[in-house]
Design a protein around this motif. Sequence first.
Motif, short mmCIF file in Angstrom:
data_model
loop_
_atom_site.label_atom_id
_atom_site.label_comp_id
_atom_site.label_asym_id
_atom_site.label_seq_id
_atom_site.Cartn_x
_atom_site.Cartn_y
_atom_site.Cartn_z
N LEU A 181 0.82 -1.21 0.00
CA LEU A 181 0.00 0.00 0.00
C LEU A 181 0.86 1.26 0.00
N ASP A 182 1.88 1.25 0.81
CA ASP A 182 2.76 2.41 0.94
C ASP A 182 3.35 2.81 -0.40
N ALA A 183 3.98 1.85 -1.07
CA ALA A 183 4.64 2.14 -2.35
C ALA A 183 3.63 2.44 -3.45
N ASN A 184 2.54 1.67 -3.50
CA ASN A 184 1.55 1.87 -4.57
C ASN A 184 0.92 3.26 -4.51
N VAL A 185 0.55 3.67 -3.30
CA VAL A 185 -0.09 4.98 -3.14
C VAL A 185 0.88 6.10 -3.47
N GLU A 186 2.08 6.01 -2.92
CA GLU A 186 3.06 7.09 -3.14
C GLU A 186 3.45 7.19 -4.61
N ASP A 187 3.67 6.04 -5.26
CA ASP A 187 4.08 6.06 -6.67
C ASP A 187 2.98 6.65 -7.56
N GLU A 188 1.73 6.27 -7.31
CA GLU A 188 0.64 6.76 -8.15
C GLU A 188 0.41 8.26 -7.93
N ILE A 189 0.51 8.70 -6.69
CA ILE A 189 0.34 10.13 -6.41
C ILE A 189 1.46 10.93 -7.07
N LEU A 190 2.67 10.42 -7.00
CA LEU A 190 3.81 11.10 -7.63
C LEU A 190 3.62 11.19 -9.13
N GLU A 191 3.12 10.11 -9.73
CA GLU A 191 2.90 10.10 -11.18
C GLU A 191 1.82 11.10 -11.59
N ARG A 192 0.76 11.22 -10.78
CA ARG A 192 -0.36 12.09 -11.14
C ARG A 192 -0.10 13.56 -10.83
N THR A 193 0.68 13.81 -9.78
CA THR A 193 0.85 15.20 -9.33
C THR A 193 2.26 15.74 -9.53
N GLY A 194 3.23 14.83 -9.64
CA GLY A 194 4.62 15.28 -9.69
C GLY A 194 5.16 15.69 -8.34
N GLU A 195 4.38 15.40 -7.28
CA GLU A 195 4.77 15.80 -5.93
C GLU A 195 4.82 14.57 -5.02
N LEU A 196 5.65 14.67 -3.98
CA LEU A 196 5.70 13.62 -2.97
C LEU A 196 4.70 13.93 -1.87
N LEU A 197 4.21 12.89 -1.20
CA LEU A 197 3.32 13.08 -0.07
C LEU A 197 4.01 13.92 1.00
N GLU A 198 3.23 14.81 1.62
CA GLU A 198 3.80 15.66 2.67
C GLU A 198 4.23 14.84 3.87
N ASP A 199 3.44 13.83 4.21
CA ASP A 199 3.79 12.94 5.32
C ASP A 199 3.25 11.56 5.01
N ASN A 200 4.10 10.70 4.46
CA ASN A 200 3.67 9.35 4.14
C ASN A 200 3.81 8.48 5.39
N CYS A 201 2.71 8.39 6.13
CA CYS A 201 2.72 7.67 7.41
C CYS A 201 2.23 6.24 7.26
N ILE A 202 2.00 5.79 6.02
CA ILE A 202 1.39 4.48 5.81
C ILE A 202 2.27 3.36 6.36
N ILE A 203 3.56 3.42 6.09
CA ILE A 203 4.43 2.33 6.54
C ILE A 203 4.46 2.26 8.06
N ARG A 204 4.45 3.40 8.73
CA ARG A 204 4.44 3.40 10.20
C ARG A 204 3.15 2.78 10.72
N MET A 205 2.04 3.10 10.06
CA MET A 205 0.76 2.55 10.50
C MET A 205 0.67 1.05 10.23
N LEU A 206 1.23 0.61 9.12
CA LEU A 206 1.25 -0.83 8.83
C LEU A 206 1.99 -1.58 9.94
N LYS A 207 3.10 -1.03 10.37
CA LYS A 207 3.88 -1.68 11.43
C LYS A 207 3.08 -1.75 12.73
N ARG A 208 2.35 -0.66 13.03
CA ARG A 208 1.52 -0.66 14.24
C ARG A 208 0.38 -1.67 14.12
#
Length: 212
Positions: A181-208
Amino acid sequence: MAFFSLPIPFSEYSAPVDEHAAEKKKIFDLATLLREEVSRFLEQQVDIQEDTENPTRPRLPIFFVKGFNALKAKEAALNNYKCPYLNVLPYTIQMQLLTEFGPSEDYPKLDEKGFFIETPKPVMEEVEQLEEDLIDFVTNHYICTGDMCLLPSSLYPTMKDIANKLLTTEDEEAEDRMFSLDANVEDEILERTGELLEDNCIIRMLKRCFNL
Protein backbone atom coordinates in the motif's frame (compact mmCIF):
# COMPACT_ATOMS: atom_id res chain seq x y z
CA MET A 1 -7.24 51.48 52.17
CA ALA A 2 -6.88 47.94 50.89
CA PHE A 3 -9.39 45.37 51.94
CA PHE A 4 -8.57 41.73 52.22
CA SER A 5 -11.02 38.90 51.99
CA LEU A 6 -10.62 35.35 53.08
CA PRO A 7 -10.58 32.76 50.30
CA ILE A 8 -13.91 31.12 49.65
CA PRO A 9 -13.78 27.63 51.13
CA PHE A 10 -14.25 24.67 48.81
CA SER A 11 -17.90 23.80 48.53
CA GLU A 12 -19.19 20.27 48.27
CA TYR A 13 -21.53 21.63 45.60
CA SER A 14 -18.72 22.68 43.26
CA ALA A 15 -19.03 21.31 39.75
CA PRO A 16 -17.30 17.92 39.53
CA VAL A 17 -14.20 17.61 37.37
CA ASP A 18 -14.85 15.60 34.22
CA GLU A 19 -12.03 13.08 34.15
CA HIS A 20 -12.94 12.16 30.57
CA ALA A 21 -12.99 15.72 29.24
CA ALA A 22 -9.85 15.26 27.14
CA GLU A 23 -11.18 12.05 25.56
CA LYS A 24 -14.53 13.68 24.79
CA LYS A 25 -12.82 16.66 23.19
CA LYS A 26 -10.67 14.33 21.08
CA ILE A 27 -13.77 12.49 19.82
CA PHE A 28 -15.42 15.80 18.98
CA ASP A 29 -12.33 17.12 17.19
CA LEU A 30 -11.84 13.91 15.19
CA ALA A 31 -15.53 13.81 14.24
CA THR A 32 -15.24 17.40 13.00
CA LEU A 33 -12.15 16.54 10.98
CA LEU A 34 -13.79 13.40 9.56
CA ARG A 35 -16.78 15.42 8.35
CA GLU A 36 -14.52 18.00 6.72
CA GLU A 37 -12.42 15.36 4.97
CA VAL A 38 -15.36 13.28 3.71
CA SER A 39 -17.29 16.35 2.59
CA ARG A 40 -14.25 17.62 0.71
CA PHE A 41 -13.66 14.20 -0.84
CA LEU A 42 -17.23 14.20 -2.20
CA GLU A 43 -17.10 17.80 -3.42
CA GLN A 44 -13.81 17.34 -5.23
CA GLN A 45 -15.08 14.23 -7.02
CA VAL A 46 -17.80 16.49 -8.41
CA ASP A 47 -15.40 19.34 -9.22
CA ILE A 48 -13.05 17.23 -11.32
CA GLN A 49 -16.03 16.08 -13.41
CA GLU A 50 -17.17 19.63 -14.11
CA ASP A 51 -16.65 19.29 -17.86
CA THR A 52 -17.90 15.71 -18.03
CA GLU A 53 -21.15 15.20 -19.91
CA ASN A 54 -22.43 12.45 -17.62
CA PRO A 55 -20.74 12.84 -14.22
CA THR A 56 -20.90 9.86 -11.89
CA ARG A 57 -22.28 10.03 -8.38
CA PRO A 58 -19.41 10.53 -5.91
CA ARG A 59 -18.54 7.50 -3.83
CA LEU A 60 -18.07 7.43 -0.09
CA PRO A 61 -14.50 6.67 0.96
CA ILE A 62 -13.85 3.53 2.97
CA PHE A 63 -12.38 5.61 5.78
CA PHE A 64 -15.78 7.27 6.39
CA VAL A 65 -17.66 4.24 7.70
CA LYS A 66 -14.66 2.66 9.41
CA GLY A 67 -13.50 5.95 10.89
CA PHE A 68 -16.98 6.76 12.16
CA ASN A 69 -17.42 3.34 13.76
CA ALA A 70 -14.03 3.64 15.45
CA LEU A 71 -15.11 6.95 17.01
CA LYS A 72 -18.45 5.41 18.07
CA ALA A 73 -16.50 2.66 19.83
CA LYS A 74 -14.48 5.28 21.71
CA GLU A 75 -17.71 7.09 22.59
CA ALA A 76 -19.32 3.87 23.84
CA ALA A 77 -16.36 3.29 26.17
CA LEU A 78 -17.32 6.48 28.02
CA ASN A 79 -20.40 5.65 30.08
CA ASN A 80 -23.57 7.42 28.95
CA TYR A 81 -21.67 9.88 26.75
CA LYS A 82 -23.06 10.94 23.39
CA CYS A 83 -21.01 13.28 21.23
CA PRO A 84 -23.58 15.51 19.50
CA TYR A 85 -21.34 16.28 16.54
CA LEU A 86 -20.43 12.65 15.97
CA ASN A 87 -24.02 11.45 16.06
CA VAL A 88 -25.28 13.99 13.54
CA LEU A 89 -22.41 13.23 11.15
CA PRO A 90 -24.12 10.39 9.21
CA TYR A 91 -27.09 12.65 8.46
CA THR A 92 -24.88 15.60 7.49
CA ILE A 93 -23.04 13.60 4.83
CA GLN A 94 -26.25 11.93 3.68
CA MET A 95 -27.89 15.34 3.23
CA GLN A 96 -24.92 16.58 1.21
CA LEU A 97 -25.35 13.68 -1.22
CA LEU A 98 -29.13 13.96 -1.21
CA THR A 99 -29.07 17.67 -2.05
CA GLU A 100 -26.83 17.27 -5.08
CA PHE A 101 -27.68 13.80 -6.37
CA GLY A 102 -30.96 12.69 -4.83
CA PRO A 103 -31.59 9.63 -2.65
CA SER A 104 -29.49 6.49 -2.87
CA GLU A 105 -30.12 3.00 -1.56
CA ASP A 106 -26.37 2.51 -1.20
CA TYR A 107 -25.96 4.91 1.71
CA PRO A 108 -24.96 2.85 4.77
CA LYS A 109 -27.60 2.22 7.43
CA LEU A 110 -27.20 2.63 11.18
CA ASP A 111 -27.84 -0.13 13.70
CA GLU A 112 -29.73 0.32 16.98
CA LYS A 113 -26.57 1.52 18.74
CA GLY A 114 -25.79 4.15 16.11
CA PHE A 115 -22.95 2.31 14.37
CA PHE A 116 -22.82 2.03 10.60
CA ILE A 117 -23.70 -1.43 9.31
CA GLU A 118 -20.88 -2.44 6.99
CA THR A 119 -21.67 -4.41 3.86
CA PRO A 120 -19.54 -7.59 3.98
CA LYS A 121 -16.82 -7.55 1.33
CA PRO A 122 -13.81 -9.72 0.55
CA VAL A 123 -10.80 -8.26 2.31
CA MET A 124 -9.03 -7.85 -1.03
CA GLU A 125 -11.78 -5.46 -2.17
CA GLU A 126 -11.31 -3.40 0.98
CA VAL A 127 -7.56 -3.15 0.45
CA GLU A 128 -8.10 -2.10 -3.17
CA GLN A 129 -10.71 0.48 -2.20
CA LEU A 130 -8.46 1.92 0.49
CA GLU A 131 -5.64 2.27 -2.03
CA GLU A 132 -7.92 3.94 -4.58
CA ASP A 133 -9.47 6.26 -2.00
CA LEU A 134 -6.10 7.43 -0.67
CA ILE A 135 -4.83 8.17 -4.16
CA ASP A 136 -7.98 10.08 -5.11
CA PHE A 137 -8.11 11.88 -1.75
CA VAL A 138 -4.70 13.43 -2.36
CA THR A 139 -4.68 13.83 -6.15
CA ASN A 140 -8.18 15.31 -6.42
CA HIS A 141 -7.28 17.84 -3.76
CA TYR A 142 -4.11 18.70 -5.68
CA ILE A 143 -6.02 19.09 -8.96
CA CYS A 144 -8.64 21.33 -7.32
CA THR A 145 -6.37 23.47 -5.16
CA GLY A 146 -2.79 23.07 -6.37
CA ASP A 147 -1.78 21.97 -2.87
CA MET A 148 -0.83 18.62 -1.40
CA CYS A 149 -2.82 17.50 1.63
CA LEU A 150 -2.20 15.13 4.49
CA LEU A 151 -3.65 11.64 4.43
CA PRO A 152 -7.07 11.20 6.13
CA SER A 153 -7.20 11.50 9.92
CA SER A 154 -9.10 8.19 10.18
CA LEU A 155 -6.52 6.25 8.18
CA TYR A 156 -5.14 4.27 11.13
CA PRO A 157 -8.45 2.83 12.42
CA THR A 158 -9.36 2.00 8.82
CA MET A 159 -6.09 0.15 8.27
CA LYS A 160 -6.38 -1.54 11.66
CA ASP A 161 -9.83 -2.88 10.84
CA ILE A 162 -8.61 -4.31 7.53
CA ALA A 163 -5.48 -5.71 9.20
CA ASN A 164 -7.65 -7.54 11.76
CA LYS A 165 -9.54 -9.18 8.90
CA LEU A 166 -6.31 -10.18 7.20
CA LEU A 167 -5.13 -11.83 10.41
CA THR A 168 -8.22 -14.07 10.42
CA THR A 169 -8.09 -15.02 6.74
CA GLU A 170 -5.58 -16.83 4.59
CA ASP A 171 -5.69 -14.40 1.69
CA GLU A 172 -1.98 -14.05 0.99
CA GLU A 173 -2.61 -11.97 -2.13
CA ALA A 174 -4.60 -9.42 -0.14
CA GLU A 175 -1.91 -9.37 2.55
CA ASP A 176 0.78 -8.73 -0.06
CA ARG A 177 -1.34 -5.93 -1.53
CA MET A 178 -1.77 -4.41 1.92
CA PHE A 179 1.97 -4.40 2.51
CA SER A 180 2.44 -2.77 -0.91
CA LEU A 181 0.00 0.00 0.00
CA ASP A 182 2.76 2.41 0.94
CA ALA A 183 4.64 2.14 -2.35
CA ASN A 184 1.55 1.87 -4.57
CA VAL A 185 -0.09 4.98 -3.14
CA GLU A 186 3.06 7.09 -3.14
CA ASP A 187 4.08 6.06 -6.67
CA GLU A 188 0.64 6.76 -8.15
CA ILE A 189 0.34 10.13 -6.41
CA LEU A 190 3.81 11.10 -7.63
CA GLU A 191 2.90 10.10 -11.18
CA ARG A 192 -0.36 12.09 -11.14
CA THR A 193 0.85 15.20 -9.33
CA GLY A 194 4.62 15.28 -9.69
CA GLU A 195 4.77 15.80 -5.93
CA LEU A 196 5.70 13.62 -2.97
CA LEU A 197 3.32 13.08 -0.07
CA GLU A 198 3.80 15.66 2.67
CA ASP A 199 3.79 12.94 5.32
CA ASN A 200 3.67 9.35 4.14
CA CYS A 201 2.72 7.67 7.41
CA ILE A 202 1.39 4.48 5.81
CA ILE A 203 4.43 2.33 6.54
CA ARG A 204 4.44 3.40 10.20
CA MET A 205 0.76 2.55 10.50
CA LEU A 206 1.25 -0.83 8.83
CA LYS A 207 3.88 -1.68 11.43
CA ARG A 208 1.52 -0.66 14.24
CA CYS A 209 -1.38 -2.63 12.74
CA PHE A 210 0.63 -5.83 12.53
CA ASN A 211 2.79 -5.23 15.64
CA LEU A 212 5.99 -5.25 13.61
